[in-house]
Design a protein around this motif. Structure first.
Motif, short mmCIF file in Angstrom:
data_model
loop_
_atom_site.label_atom_id
_atom_site.label_comp_id
_atom_site.label_asym_id
_atom_site.label_seq_id
_atom_site.Cartn_x
_atom_site.Cartn_y
_atom_site.Cartn_z
N ARG A 1 0.82 -1.21 0.00
CA ARG A 1 0.00 0.00 0.00
C ARG A 1 0.86 1.27 0.00
O ARG A 1 0.33 2.37 0.10
CB ARG A 1 -0.91 0.02 1.23
N SER A 2 2.17 1.09 -0.09
CA SER A 2 3.12 2.22 -0.05
C SER A 2 3.03 2.97 1.27
O SER A 2 3.17 4.20 1.32
CB SER A 2 2.88 3.18 -1.23
N VAL A 3 2.80 2.22 2.33
CA VAL A 3 2.75 2.76 3.69
C VAL A 3 3.91 2.17 4.47
O VAL A 3 4.14 0.96 4.42
CB VAL A 3 1.41 2.41 4.38
N GLU A 4 4.65 3.02 5.19
CA GLU A 4 5.77 2.52 5.98
C GLU A 4 5.25 1.66 7.12
O GLU A 4 4.47 2.12 7.96
CB GLU A 4 6.57 3.70 6.55
N PRO A 5 5.64 0.38 7.19
CA PRO A 5 5.15 -0.50 8.26
C PRO A 5 5.59 -0.02 9.64
O PRO A 5 6.69 0.53 9.80
CB PRO A 5 5.79 -1.85 7.93
N ALA A 6 4.73 -0.24 10.62
CA ALA A 6 5.08 0.11 11.99
C ALA A 6 6.14 -0.83 12.52
O ALA A 6 6.97 -0.45 13.36
CB ALA A 6 3.84 0.03 12.88
N ASP A 7 6.13 -2.07 12.05
CA ASP A 7 7.16 -3.03 12.42
C ASP A 7 7.27 -4.10 11.34
O ASP A 7 6.41 -4.18 10.45
CB ASP A 7 6.87 -3.68 13.78
N TYR A 8 8.33 -4.87 11.41
CA TYR A 8 8.58 -5.92 10.43
C TYR A 8 8.66 -7.26 11.14
O TYR A 8 9.45 -7.43 12.08
CB TYR A 8 9.89 -5.67 9.67
N ASP A 9 7.82 -8.22 10.72
CA ASP A 9 7.87 -9.57 11.26
C ASP A 9 8.52 -10.48 10.23
O ASP A 9 8.37 -10.27 9.01
CB ASP A 9 6.47 -10.08 11.58
N VAL A 10 9.22 -11.50 10.73
CA VAL A 10 9.92 -12.44 9.85
C VAL A 10 9.39 -13.85 10.12
O VAL A 10 9.24 -14.25 11.28
CB VAL A 10 11.44 -12.39 10.09
N ALA A 11 9.09 -14.58 9.06
CA ALA A 11 8.71 -15.99 9.16
C ALA A 11 9.83 -16.81 8.54
O ALA A 11 10.41 -16.43 7.51
CB ALA A 11 7.39 -16.25 8.43
N THR A 12 10.14 -17.94 9.16
CA THR A 12 11.32 -18.70 8.74
C THR A 12 11.15 -20.19 8.99
O THR A 12 10.32 -20.61 9.82
CB THR A 12 12.57 -18.20 9.52
N SER A 13 11.95 -20.99 8.27
CA SER A 13 11.97 -22.43 8.53
C SER A 13 12.85 -22.76 9.72
O SER A 13 12.84 -23.90 10.21
CB SER A 13 12.46 -23.18 7.29
N ALA A 14 13.62 -21.80 10.22
CA ALA A 14 14.49 -22.04 11.38
C ALA A 14 13.66 -22.29 12.62
O ALA A 14 12.62 -21.65 12.83
CB ALA A 14 15.41 -20.84 11.59
N ARG A 15 14.10 -23.21 13.47
CA ARG A 15 13.44 -23.49 14.73
C ARG A 15 13.88 -22.45 15.78
O ARG A 15 14.91 -21.78 15.60
CB ARG A 15 13.77 -24.90 15.22
N PRO A 16 13.15 -22.32 16.86
CA PRO A 16 13.52 -21.34 17.89
C PRO A 16 14.96 -21.47 18.37
O PRO A 16 15.66 -20.48 18.56
CB PRO A 16 12.52 -21.63 19.01
N GLU A 17 15.42 -22.72 18.55
CA GLU A 17 16.80 -22.90 19.02
C GLU A 17 17.81 -22.43 17.98
O GLU A 17 18.90 -21.93 18.32
CB GLU A 17 17.05 -24.36 19.40
N ASP A 18 17.46 -22.57 16.69
CA ASP A 18 18.34 -22.07 15.62
C ASP A 18 18.39 -20.54 15.65
O ASP A 18 19.46 -19.94 15.48
CB ASP A 18 17.83 -22.53 14.25
N ILE A 19 17.23 -19.92 15.86
CA ILE A 19 17.17 -18.45 15.89
C ILE A 19 17.99 -17.92 17.04
O ILE A 19 18.78 -16.97 16.88
CB ILE A 19 15.69 -18.00 16.02
N ARG A 20 17.88 -18.54 18.21
CA ARG A 20 18.64 -18.08 19.37
C ARG A 20 20.14 -18.27 19.16
O ARG A 20 20.95 -17.48 19.64
CB ARG A 20 18.17 -18.82 20.63
#
Length: 434
Positions: free
Chosen positions: A33-52
């Motif tokens: 929509r050409s609107v600056e997002p308030a925040d950015y979320d990321v979805a990934t195949s990495a598991r929580p332990e991989d992210i940490r």
């Protein structure tokens, strides 16, 4: 580095470690929509332990659901593992989650316009649910079977309204029908979660449209039946040509402009006492009744004490500007010294603008206050409750009346120092036989 650059850096690091990763949800909708997002979320195949393991600063906010906060340069980014959800027995959380792929993750989300992902490396939108078409058509549509989405999390009933109003979209027929069907079940959602949605609605310019929509869909009667009770409560056409109390209240929300959500809630509730105060001649005492009802509502929504006290004070005092010209000088000065005076003034402006549009009382009080502030009046009263207790009085209604009387006299210049205030206090006590 801005938020988007930091989010892209998170995606790149996950990719370099061999995982799939994309922007997800509302940020993709806003980017399109050409609107600056308030925040950015990321979805990934990495598991929580991989992210940490991959990031230095993380907070495990919901590892059971695959959600980890990644902190980069004091900015928080929600990084969540692709997942599909099991049954929602409590209408809020899935009983179990299964880590899955992109398609499985997308299809458990709420609305199509929130179900897209974006690959920042290839600048490519991943749209498996028709979100882009619904965004272009300005439609809010549940992903899959609407009843399933609302059975999973009934707060989505209110979220659909918030998104539709804020974006200026319509809710497509099947989704709308499911909202009407499930509206009586919104009571199973915790008061805190409902309050948060109300705060988000009231903090936006679309608040009036949102509350009208909540009413049309049957949600308002479940969440705030006191507002629905305003319907059909007629008012003097001289002062309220706009119509009944409900219509006036909706117009207050529509003209509230940039008001913060607490002030908007006070505008929503300022006349909530009128249905109970109506006696065929007027609404005498509706501000007192309304303050009591506002207190009950704030407690029901589990607002903080500070929020509740602010809203109750504004509702209780919202008629003060209408009698300002008849006030004693000290009483008016005390009103103008109140910490919430600016909010009270704005509430009066909203109230007047939404009715006959007469701002003369608003302008009178603001001019008096301009002069008042230029005089640099005393900020703190010389006499406090401690002085009354020292003279043997106990806190109560009379206690408060005496403090107000002495402070009014101080503001009117009856004395100019603490000894003079104590002498005046003693005279007040003698006159009252205390």
């Amino acid at each position: 580095m801005n938020a988007r650059d930091m989010a892209e850096r998170i995606v790149l690091r996950l990719r370099e470690a061999g995982f799939a990763a994309y922007f997800a949800g509302g940020c993709v909708r806003d980017m399109l929509r050409s609107v600056e997002p308030a925040d950015y979320d990321v979805a990934t195949s990495a598991r929580p332990e991989d992210i940490r393991r991959l990031f230095a600063k993380t907070v495990p906010v919901g590892e059971a659901f695959g959600v980890v906060l990644v902190i980069e340069d004091a900015h928080e980014f929600e990084v969540a593992t692709f997942r599909s959800d099991g049954p929602y027995t409590d209408g809020r959380h899935p009983d179990a989650v299964t880590f899955t792929d992109v398609e499985g993750d997308v299809r458990r989300r709420d609305f199509t316009v929130n179900g897209m992902m974006f690959d920042p490396a290839e600048q490519r939108v991943i749209d498996l649910v028709g979100g882009r078409a619904d965004l272009a058509a300005k439609v809010i549509r549940a992903i899959g079977e609407p009843r399933h989405r609302f059975e999973e999390d009934r707060l989505r009933l209110v979220r659909a309204v918030r998104f539709a109003a804020r974006l200026g979209f319509v809710i497509e027929p099947a989704t709308r029908a499911a909202i009407v069907e499930y509206a009586p079940r919104i009571g199973s959602v915790s008061p805190e979660r409902i309050a948060r949605e109300i705060q988000l609605i009231l903090g936006d310019h679309s608040r009036g449209a949102a509350f009208r929509m909540l009413d049309e869909l049957g949600l308002l009667a479940q969440i705030l039946p006191e507002i629905v009770a305003m319907k059909g409560i007629g008012q003097s056409e001289k002062w309220h040509p706009e119509g009944d109390v409900f219509e006036h209240t909706m117009r207050c929300l529509e003209v509230a402009g940039d008001a913060r959500w607490e002030l908007s809630l006070a505008a929503l509730l300022h006349d909530v006492g009128k249905p109970r105060a109506a006696d065929g001649h007027g609404f005498a005492g509706h501000e007192r009744i309304g303050a009591e009802m506002a207190d009950d509502i704030a407690r029901r929504l589990r607002l903080s004490n500070r929020e509740r006290e602010k809203i109750v004070w504004l509702v209780h005092n919202h008629m003060k500007f209408t009698v300002a010209r008849e006030m004693r000088e000290g009483t008016l000065r005390r009103l103008m010294s109140e910490p919430l005076f600016d909010d009270l003034a704005e509430l009066h402006r909203i109230d007047a603008t939404a009715s006959a549009g007469d701002l003369s009382e608003y302008e009178f009080v603001l001019e008096r206050r301009r002069v008042f502030l230029a005089e640099k009046p005393p900020v703190k009263p010389f006499i406090t409750g401690h002085d009354l207790i020292a003279r043997g009085l106990k806190p109560g209604p009379v206690f408060a009346e005496i403090l107000d009387e002495v402070y009014d006299a101080q503001l009117e210049g009856a004395f100019s120092d603490p000894p003079g205030a104590l002498a005046f206090l003693d005279e007040v006590l003698r006159r009252r036989g205390l």
